[in-house]
Design a protein around this motif. Structure first.
Motif, PDB file in Angstrom:
ATOM      1  N   GLY A 245       0.821  -1.205   0.000  1.00 11.24           N
ATOM      2  CA  GLY A 245       0.000   0.000   0.000  1.00 11.24           C
ATOM      3  C   GLY A 245       0.854   1.253   0.000  1.00 11.24           C
ATOM      4  N   HIS A 246       1.861   1.266  -0.882  1.00 15.25           N
ATOM      5  CA  HIS A 246       2.762   2.414  -0.962  1.00 15.25           C
ATOM      6  C   HIS A 246       3.568   2.353  -2.258  1.00 15.25           C
ATOM      7  N   ARG A 247       4.294   3.425  -2.496  1.00 14.36           N
ATOM      8  CA  ARG A 247       5.336   3.484  -3.513  1.00 14.36           C
ATOM      9  C   ARG A 247       6.518   4.187  -2.865  1.00 14.36           C
ATOM     10  N   HIS A 248       7.553   4.471  -3.630  1.00 14.14           N
ATOM     11  CA  HIS A 248       8.770   5.038  -3.050  1.00 14.14           C
ATOM     12  C   HIS A 248       9.250   6.262  -3.828  1.00 14.14           C
ATOM     13  N   HIS A 249       9.980   7.119  -3.140  1.00 10.17           N
ATOM     14  CA  HIS A 249      10.640   8.248  -3.799  1.00 10.17           C
ATOM     15  C   HIS A 249      11.837   7.767  -4.620  1.00 10.17           C
ATOM     16  N   THR A 250      12.652   6.859  -4.054  1.00 11.48           N
ATOM     17  CA  THR A 250      13.889   6.455  -4.737  1.00 11.48           C
ATOM     18  C   THR A 250      14.087   4.943  -4.873  1.00 11.48           C
ATOM     19  N   THR A 251      13.401   4.151  -4.087  1.00  8.63           N
ATOM     20  CA  THR A 251      13.655   2.707  -4.058  1.00  8.63           C
ATOM     21  C   THR A 251      12.978   1.969  -5.215  1.00  8.63           C
ATOM     22  N   VAL A 252      13.741   1.096  -5.860  1.00 10.74           N
ATOM     23  CA  VAL A 252      13.228   0.139  -6.836  1.00 10.74           C
ATOM     24  C   VAL A 252      13.257  -1.217  -6.146  1.00 10.74           C
ATOM     25  N   GLN A 253      12.237  -2.058  -6.396  1.00 10.81           N
ATOM     26  CA  GLN A 253      12.163  -3.353  -5.734  1.00 10.81           C
ATOM     27  C   GLN A 253      11.973  -4.470  -6.751  1.00 10.81           C
TER      28      GLN A 253
ATOM     29  N   THR B 235       9.851   3.300  -8.979  1.00 11.57           N
ATOM     30  CA  THR B 235       9.464   4.287  -7.962  1.00 11.57           C
ATOM     31  C   THR B 235       8.031   4.770  -8.122  1.00 11.57           C
ATOM     32  N   GLN B 236       7.512   4.866  -9.334  1.00 12.91           N
ATOM     33  CA  GLN B 236       6.155   5.368  -9.548  1.00 12.91           C
ATOM     34  C   GLN B 236       5.091   4.307  -9.302  1.00 12.91           C
ATOM     35  N   ASP B 237       5.488   3.082  -8.971  1.00  7.31           N
ATOM     36  CA  ASP B 237       4.555   1.963  -8.847  1.00  7.31           C
ATOM     37  C   ASP B 237       3.994   1.834  -7.432  1.00  7.31           C
ATOM     38  N   TRP B 238       2.761   2.351  -7.254  1.00  7.80           N
ATOM     39  CA  TRP B 238       2.045   2.178  -5.980  1.00  7.80           C
ATOM     40  C   TRP B 238       1.500   0.758  -6.002  1.00  7.80           C
TER      41      TRP B 238
ATOM     42  N   ALA C 298      12.337   5.400   6.281  1.00  5.31           N
ATOM     43  CA  ALA C 298      10.910   5.682   6.431  1.00  5.31           C
ATOM     44  C   ALA C 298      10.457   6.869   5.583  1.00  5.31           C
ATOM     45  N   LYS C 299      11.349   7.823   5.314  1.00  5.99           N
ATOM     46  CA  LYS C 299      10.990   9.004   4.522  1.00  5.99           C
ATOM     47  C   LYS C 299      10.863   8.700   3.024  1.00  5.99           C
TER      48      LYS C 299
END
Length: 124
Positions: A44-52, A87-90, A112-113
């Motif tokens: 239930g989130h996406r990221h500013h910089t992280t790719v997973q 990063t854009q993938d919620w 966390a940020k």
């Protein structure tokens, strides 16, 4: 946009061997796995910089991904399938089978940020 890659797997009469070292398209800084999930949704989130990179190494689950333009459902039902989340993938993970183990590798250490919890707002 999220996309699937195939994990190279070698099979013989002794079983299967899957190799990740050349398959993951980023340097891995964090590894975690999710298991023992009840009927709850995870993520239930996406990221500013992280790719997973997510691999269901046992059992199955569904990863629902929204990149603000397209919402897709990825059935993670074999350890040879790896979903790359940009990063854009919620994203949210659901429908875990009782035996599911979802392995996730991340391009950054935990921060966390880096998390964006608000889903995209789509026009009706």
């Amino acid at each position: 946009m999220a996309y699937l890659i195939h994990i190279p797997t070698f099979t013989d009469n002794r079983g299967h061997l899957s190799v990740l070292d050349e398959a993951i398209p980023f340097d891995i800084k964090r590894i975690f796995y999710i298991y023992g999930v009840d009927n709850s949704a995870r993520g239930g989130h996406r990221h500013h910089t992280t790719v997973q990179a997510a691999i269901c190494i046992q059992g199955s689950c569904t990863i629902i991904n929204d990149n603000s333009d397209v919402t897709e459902h990825f059935e993670m039902d074999t350890p040879e399938k790896c979903l790359i989340l940009e990063t854009q993938d919620w994203h949210v993970m659901t429908n875990f089978s009782p035996d599911a183990i979802l392995l996730v590798m991340a391009s950054t250490s935990f921060n966390a940020k880096d998390y964006i919890f608000e889903p995209y707002q789509h026009s009706a």
